[in-house]
Design a protein around this motif. Structure first.
Motif, PDB file in Angstrom:
ATOM      1  N   TRP A  22      30.041  41.398  28.294  1.00  0.00           N
ATOM      2  CA  TRP A  22      30.449  40.010  28.705  1.00  0.00           C
ATOM      3  C   TRP A  22      32.016  39.850  29.013  1.00  0.00           C
ATOM      4  O   TRP A  22      32.570  39.542  30.083  1.00  0.00           O
ATOM      5  CB  TRP A  22      30.472  38.978  27.574  1.00  0.00           C
ATOM      6  N   ALA A  23      32.765  40.776  28.271  1.00  0.00           N
ATOM      7  CA  ALA A  23      34.289  40.604  28.583  1.00  0.00           C
ATOM      8  C   ALA A  23      34.221  41.585  29.985  1.00  0.00           C
ATOM      9  O   ALA A  23      35.131  40.930  30.916  1.00  0.00           O
ATOM     10  CB  ALA A  23      35.023  41.481  27.390  1.00  0.00           C
ATOM     11  N   PHE A  24      33.797  42.488  30.185  1.00  0.00           N
ATOM     12  CA  PHE A  24      33.747  43.451  31.509  1.00  0.00           C
ATOM     13  C   PHE A  24      33.164  42.546  32.473  1.00  0.00           C
ATOM     14  O   PHE A  24      33.814  42.552  33.645  1.00  0.00           O
ATOM     15  CB  PHE A  24      32.975  44.771  31.047  1.00  0.00           C
ATOM     16  N   GLY A  25      32.192  41.948  32.188  1.00  0.00           N
ATOM     17  CA  GLY A  25      31.588  41.109  33.318  1.00  0.00           C
ATOM     18  C   GLY A  25      32.388  39.853  33.809  1.00  0.00           C
ATOM     19  O   GLY A  25      32.577  39.542  34.988  1.00  0.00           O
ATOM     20  N   LEU A  26      33.191  39.126  32.795  1.00  0.00           N
ATOM     21  CA  LEU A  26      34.007  38.078  33.100  1.00  0.00           C
ATOM     22  C   LEU A  26      35.188  38.701  33.880  1.00  0.00           C
ATOM     23  O   LEU A  26      35.716  37.998  34.898  1.00  0.00           O
ATOM     24  CB  LEU A  26      34.434  37.434  31.841  1.00  0.00           C
ATOM     25  N   ALA A  27      35.745  39.845  33.486  1.00  0.00           N
ATOM     26  CA  ALA A  27      36.931  40.175  34.135  1.00  0.00           C
ATOM     27  C   ALA A  27      36.367  40.773  35.506  1.00  0.00           C
ATOM     28  O   ALA A  27      37.231  40.528  36.562  1.00  0.00           O
ATOM     29  CB  ALA A  27      37.284  41.636  33.354  1.00  0.00           C
ATOM     30  N   ALA A  28      35.338  41.381  35.789  1.00  0.00           N
ATOM     31  CA  ALA A  28      35.002  41.727  37.422  1.00  0.00           C
ATOM     32  C   ALA A  28      34.740  40.383  37.903  1.00  0.00           C
ATOM     33  O   ALA A  28      35.250  40.377  39.183  1.00  0.00           O
ATOM     34  CB  ALA A  28      33.764  42.510  37.150  1.00  0.00           C
ATOM     35  N   VAL A  29      33.946  39.312  37.374  1.00  0.00           N
ATOM     36  CA  VAL A  29      33.882  38.029  38.436  1.00  0.00           C
ATOM     37  C   VAL A  29      35.184  37.494  38.557  1.00  0.00           C
ATOM     38  O   VAL A  29      35.485  36.947  39.785  1.00  0.00           O
ATOM     39  CB  VAL A  29      32.990  37.174  37.649  1.00  0.00           C
ATOM     40  N   SER A  30      35.966  37.355  37.827  1.00  0.00           N
ATOM     41  CA  SER A  30      37.538  36.693  37.693  1.00  0.00           C
ATOM     42  C   SER A  30      38.147  37.411  38.734  1.00  0.00           C
ATOM     43  O   SER A  30      38.817  36.776  39.696  1.00  0.00           O
ATOM     44  CB  SER A  30      38.003  36.353  36.238  1.00  0.00           C
ATOM     45  N   LEU A  31      38.346  38.682  38.620  1.00  0.00           N
ATOM     46  CA  LEU A  31      39.280  39.363  39.421  1.00  0.00           C
ATOM     47  C   LEU A  31      38.801  39.480  40.871  1.00  0.00           C
ATOM     48  O   LEU A  31      39.560  39.203  41.790  1.00  0.00           O
ATOM     49  CB  LEU A  31      39.334  40.731  38.971  1.00  0.00           C
ATOM     50  N   THR A  32      37.366  39.528  41.056  1.00  0.00           N
ATOM     51  CA  THR A  32      37.092  39.245  42.642  1.00  0.00           C
ATOM     52  C   THR A  32      37.152  38.365  43.089  1.00  0.00           C
ATOM     53  O   THR A  32      37.816  38.005  44.164  1.00  0.00           O
ATOM     54  CB  THR A  32      35.410  39.774  42.264  1.00  0.00           C
ATOM     55  N   VAL A  33      36.987  37.056  42.374  1.00  0.00           N
ATOM     56  CA  VAL A  33      37.138  35.776  42.753  1.00  0.00           C
ATOM     57  C   VAL A  33      38.448  35.551  43.038  1.00  0.00           C
ATOM     58  O   VAL A  33      38.900  35.134  44.145  1.00  0.00           O
ATOM     59  CB  VAL A  33      36.412  34.581  41.985  1.00  0.00           C
ATOM     60  N   GLY A  34      39.237  35.674  42.182  1.00  0.00           N
ATOM     61  CA  GLY A  34      40.719  35.371  42.183  1.00  0.00           C
ATOM     62  C   GLY A  34      41.633  36.207  43.391  1.00  0.00           C
ATOM     63  O   GLY A  34      42.341  35.659  44.015  1.00  0.00           O
ATOM     64  N   ALA A 209      43.134  34.897  34.329  1.00  0.00           N
ATOM     65  CA  ALA A 209      41.890  34.967  33.282  1.00  0.00           C
ATOM     66  C   ALA A 209      41.196  36.370  33.493  1.00  0.00           C
ATOM     67  O   ALA A 209      40.835  36.755  32.447  1.00  0.00           O
ATOM     68  CB  ALA A 209      40.980  33.895  33.942  1.00  0.00           C
ATOM     69  N   GLY A 210      41.082  36.818  34.682  1.00  0.00           N
ATOM     70  CA  GLY A 210      40.651  38.176  35.041  1.00  0.00           C
ATOM     71  C   GLY A 210      41.391  39.263  34.342  1.00  0.00           C
ATOM     72  O   GLY A 210      40.628  40.110  33.536  1.00  0.00           O
ATOM     73  N   PHE A 211      42.493  39.331  34.305  1.00  0.00           N
ATOM     74  CA  PHE A 211      43.297  40.099  33.651  1.00  0.00           C
ATOM     75  C   PHE A 211      43.221  40.044  32.011  1.00  0.00           C
ATOM     76  O   PHE A 211      43.341  41.058  31.232  1.00  0.00           O
ATOM     77  CB  PHE A 211      44.897  40.019  34.095  1.00  0.00           C
ATOM     78  N   VAL A 212      43.374  38.981  31.725  1.00  0.00           N
ATOM     79  CA  VAL A 212      43.270  38.639  30.083  1.00  0.00           C
ATOM     80  C   VAL A 212      41.857  39.161  29.689  1.00  0.00           C
ATOM     81  O   VAL A 212      41.653  39.954  28.583  1.00  0.00           O
ATOM     82  CB  VAL A 212      43.153  37.274  29.775  1.00  0.00           C
ATOM     83  N   ALA A 213      40.772  39.011  30.442  1.00  0.00           N
ATOM     84  CA  ALA A 213      39.520  39.429  30.177  1.00  0.00           C
ATOM     85  C   ALA A 213      39.415  40.903  30.035  1.00  0.00           C
ATOM     86  O   ALA A 213      38.735  41.675  29.228  1.00  0.00           O
ATOM     87  CB  ALA A 213      38.389  38.900  31.029  1.00  0.00           C
ATOM     88  N   LEU A 214      40.026  41.503  31.333  1.00  0.00           N
ATOM     89  CA  LEU A 214      40.109  42.902  31.402  1.00  0.00           C
ATOM     90  C   LEU A 214      40.673  43.729  30.219  1.00  0.00           C
ATOM     91  O   LEU A 214      40.378  44.756  29.561  1.00  0.00           O
ATOM     92  CB  LEU A 214      40.514  43.290  32.631  1.00  0.00           C
TER      93      LEU A 214
END
Length: 242
Positions: A22-34, A209-214
């Protein structure tokens, strides 16, 4: 149930296993969108031009570089007070991630500074303290590698982490301490006048948010690896004694 029970290596491995995807998934989605939003769907700044878009990498990386050290500080203090091995291993696991974030912040800052300041580097208070923080990261990792006994290494690196926290604070607040230097003020602030415009601000928050999740995902993954390595060393030591 005590919160400290989750610091037990076995329980830590159990609860982090389902969290990691979930953490990697959130990071991937947030970084891609952002990053797509920021680099392709925001206008150029009227002063900085397209160079302003470096903030989508520079600001989150700089933020995580500093906060990674603070996370290591908390984990180190827990180790010194409670002697929880997972906290020491988590601090050790976070250091290479912090180094990467610091290097990214220094590099992207240089890329931004070259056209804006006319130089790749200046001995600005924040830049200088950030460079010193990077050296503390390197010293922290080197100290872990140089000491064979893991508990002694954890003790000494924890002390180094506490000392290095002074420079982490300076990195964060250098512009406030010294009313001089080339570095601009905070891009994110409680003061609305200091914030970037909303058109840049919202995608920047998604990138953060993406960097935090990553960061969370990488630290959990590396901590799990450190626990496995310690178990392997313990088994090897038992085999050698037998």
């Amino acid at each position: 149930m005590s919160l400290w029970e989750y610091a037990n290596p076995r329980k830590f491995m159990a609860w982090t296993a389902p969290v990691l995807p979930w953490a990697f998934g959130l990071a991937a989605v947030s970084l891609t969108v952002g990053l797509v939003w920021g680099f392709f769907f925001t206008p150029d700044d009227f002063r900085q031009g397209s160079t302003v878009k470096i903030i989508y990498l520079h600001v989150p990386a700089a933020l995580m570089a500093i906060n990674a050290w603070f996370m290591m500080l908390v984990a180190s203090v827990i180790w010194l007070v409670r002697r929880h091995h997972v906290s020491a291993l988590a601090a050790r696991a976070a250091a290479p991630v912090g180094i990467t974030m610091t290097l990214m912040a220094l590099f992207t800052g240089a890329v931004w500074g070259s056209p804006m300041w006319g130089t790749w580097w200046a001995w600005d208070p924040r830049l200088t303290s950030f460079l010193i923080l990077f050296l503390f990261y390197l010293g922290y990792v080197a100290l872990w590698e140089a000491i064979e006994d893991p508990d002694t290494a954890a003790d000494l690196t924890s002390v180094l982490c506490i000392v290095g926290s002074i420079f982490a604070v300076l990195s964060r607040y250098a512009v406030n301490f010294w009313n001089q230097g080339l570095h601009q003020g905070a891009s994110l602030s409680l003061d609305a006048e200091e914030n970037v415009a909303d058109v840049f601000w919202f995608p920047l928050l998604v990138c953060i948010a993406g960097f935090v999740a990553l960061f969370v995902a990488l630290v959990l993954l590396r901590t799990r690896t450190e626990i496995r390595l310690r178990r392997i060393r313990a088994l090897d030591a038992r085999s050698a004694r037998a």
